[in-house]
Design a protein around this motif. Structure first.
Motif, PDB file in Angstrom:
ATOM      1  N   ARG A  71       0.819  -1.206   0.000  1.00 48.05           N
ATOM      2  CA  ARG A  71       0.000   0.000   0.000  1.00 48.05           C
ATOM      3  C   ARG A  71       0.856   1.260   0.000  1.00 48.05           C
ATOM      4  O   ARG A  71       1.882   1.314   0.666  1.00 48.05           O
ATOM      5  CB  ARG A  71      -0.882  -0.016   1.235  1.00 48.05           C
ATOM      6  N   PRO A  72       0.404   2.280  -0.718  1.00 46.95           N
ATOM      7  CA  PRO A  72       1.086   3.576  -0.631  1.00 46.95           C
ATOM      8  C   PRO A  72       0.959   4.128   0.790  1.00 46.95           C
ATOM      9  O   PRO A  72       0.008   3.820   1.504  1.00 46.95           O
ATOM     10  CB  PRO A  72       0.330   4.464  -1.612  1.00 46.95           C
ATOM     11  N   ASN A  73       1.908   4.940   1.182  1.00 44.57           N
ATOM     12  CA  ASN A  73       1.911   5.535   2.511  1.00 44.57           C
ATOM     13  C   ASN A  73       2.073   7.050   2.356  1.00 44.57           C
ATOM     14  O   ASN A  73       3.162   7.595   2.539  1.00 44.57           O
ATOM     15  CB  ASN A  73       3.044   4.932   3.352  1.00 44.57           C
ATOM     16  N   PRO A  74       0.976   7.746   1.988  1.00 46.95           N
ATOM     17  CA  PRO A  74       1.085   9.184   1.721  1.00 46.95           C
ATOM     18  C   PRO A  74       1.462  10.004   2.951  1.00 46.95           C
ATOM     19  O   PRO A  74       2.128  11.041   2.822  1.00 46.95           O
ATOM     20  CB  PRO A  74      -0.304   9.568   1.208  1.00 46.95           C
ATOM     21  N   ILE A  75       1.079   9.560   4.149  1.00 45.41           N
ATOM     22  CA  ILE A  75       1.453  10.294   5.359  1.00 45.41           C
ATOM     23  C   ILE A  75       2.969  10.228   5.536  1.00 45.41           C
ATOM     24  O   ILE A  75       3.624  11.250   5.786  1.00 45.41           O
ATOM     25  CB  ILE A  75       0.716   9.748   6.599  1.00 45.41           C
ATOM     26  N   ALA A  76       3.550   9.044   5.388  1.00 39.99           N
ATOM     27  CA  ALA A  76       5.005   8.901   5.513  1.00 39.99           C
ATOM     28  C   ALA A  76       5.726   9.717   4.442  1.00 39.99           C
ATOM     29  O   ALA A  76       6.733  10.368   4.730  1.00 39.99           O
ATOM     30  CB  ALA A  76       5.408   7.434   5.428  1.00 39.99           C
ATOM     31  N   SER A  77       5.210   9.706   3.213  1.00 41.59           N
ATOM     32  CA  SER A  77       5.823  10.489   2.135  1.00 41.59           C
ATOM     33  C   SER A  77       5.851  11.970   2.493  1.00 41.59           C
ATOM     34  O   SER A  77       6.860  12.656   2.297  1.00 41.59           O
ATOM     35  CB  SER A  77       5.052  10.292   0.824  1.00 41.59           C
ATOM     36  N   SER A  78       4.746  12.468   3.050  1.00 47.70           N
ATOM     37  CA  SER A  78       4.664  13.883   3.426  1.00 47.70           C
ATOM     38  C   SER A  78       5.569  14.214   4.606  1.00 47.70           C
ATOM     39  O   SER A  78       6.173  15.294   4.653  1.00 47.70           O
ATOM     40  CB  SER A  78       3.218  14.256   3.759  1.00 47.70           C
ATOM     41  N   VAL A  79       5.670  13.306   5.573  1.00 48.63           N
ATOM     42  CA  VAL A  79       6.559  13.529   6.719  1.00 48.63           C
ATOM     43  C   VAL A  79       8.007  13.616   6.246  1.00 48.63           C
ATOM     44  O   VAL A  79       8.747  14.524   6.639  1.00 48.63           O
ATOM     45  CB  VAL A  79       6.385  12.429   7.796  1.00 48.63           C
ATOM     46  N   VAL A  80       8.429  12.694   5.383  1.00 50.14           N
ATOM     47  CA  VAL A  80       9.803  12.711   4.860  1.00 50.14           C
ATOM     48  C   VAL A  80      10.072  14.022   4.129  1.00 50.14           C
ATOM     49  O   VAL A  80      11.103  14.667   4.347  1.00 50.14           O
ATOM     50  CB  VAL A  80      10.061  11.493   3.949  1.00 50.14           C
ATOM     51  N   ALA A  81       9.144  14.447   3.283  1.00 50.00           N
ATOM     52  CA  ALA A  81       9.327  15.704   2.542  1.00 50.00           C
ATOM     53  C   ALA A  81       9.400  16.896   3.497  1.00 50.00           C
ATOM     54  O   ALA A  81      10.242  17.783   3.327  1.00 50.00           O
ATOM     55  CB  ALA A  81       8.196  15.887   1.532  1.00 50.00           C
ATOM     56  N   ALA A  82       8.537  16.925   4.528  1.00 53.33           N
ATOM     57  CA  ALA A  82       8.537  18.033   5.489  1.00 53.33           C
ATOM     58  C   ALA A  82       9.821  18.076   6.312  1.00 53.33           C
ATOM     59  O   ALA A  82      10.240  19.151   6.757  1.00 53.33           O
ATOM     60  CB  ALA A  82       7.324  17.935   6.408  1.00 53.33           C
TER      61      ALA A  82
END
Length: 137
Positions: A71-82
Motif C-alpha cells: 500500500r502507498p503511505n502518503p502520510i510517511a511520504s509527506s513527513v519525509v518531505a517536510a
C-alpha cells in the motif's frame, strides 16, 4: 558504539494507515530495522548527519512492481518531505532511525533517535495529519 555490539535503539514507525509509533528495542545497529531479510528494504537519507550532529534516515520497501499489493503511505511520504528528505512516494511502512558521525568512521553510523528528533518527528507527523484531514486538528 562498536560494530557487532547490541545496543538500545529507538526508532519511529509510520504505518500505512498513518499511525506513528516509537519503538525501543535492542538490535544490532549494523542491520536494517525494517523488513524480514536482506534485500527487502531500501535505506535513504532524510537529514544528513554532520560532525557533532545527528541525522535521520528512512527504511522502507522498494517501489512496488506491477501487480504488487503493497500500500502507498502518503502520510510517511509527506513527513519525509517536510523533514527535508527526498520527495518520492513511500510504499509500505516507514522506519525512521538516527545517524551520527563518529571519529574513525568515514560514513555516518546508525544510532538511536535523540529525544529532540523524536519530538521533531512527532510534531511534523501531527502537522501532516492535520493538513491531510482538517477535521483532526
Amino acid at each position: 558504539m562498536r560494530p557487532g555490539i547490541a545496543m538500545p535503539n529507538t526508532y519511529a514507525l509510520i504505518r500505512c494507515d498513518g499511525q506513528l509509533r516509537f519503538h525501543d528495542n535492542v538490535s544490532d545497529p549494523a542491520k536494517p530495522v525494517a523488513g524480514p531479510g536482506p534485500g527487502t528494504t531500501i535505506t535513504f537519507t532524510i537529514q544528513p548527519a554532520g560532525w557533532g550532529g545527528h541525522g535521520l534516515h528512512g527504511q522502507t520497501t522498494p517501489i512496488p512492481a506491477a501487480g504488487d499489493t503493497s500500500r502507498p503511505n502518503p502520510i510517511a511520504s509527506s513527513v519525509v518531505a517536510a523533514l527535508g528528505g527526498p520527495d518520492h512516494r513511500i510504499h509500505g511502512n516507514l522506519v525512521i532511525g538516527g545517524d551520527r558521525v563518529d571519529p574513525g568512521f568515514r560514513h555516518p553510523v546508525t544510532c538511536s533517535l535523540t529525544e529532540a528528533q523524536e519530538h521533531l518527528i512527532h510534531d511534523v507527523h501531527r502537522a501532516v495529519l492535520r493538513d491531510a484531514d482538517p477535521l483532526r486538528g
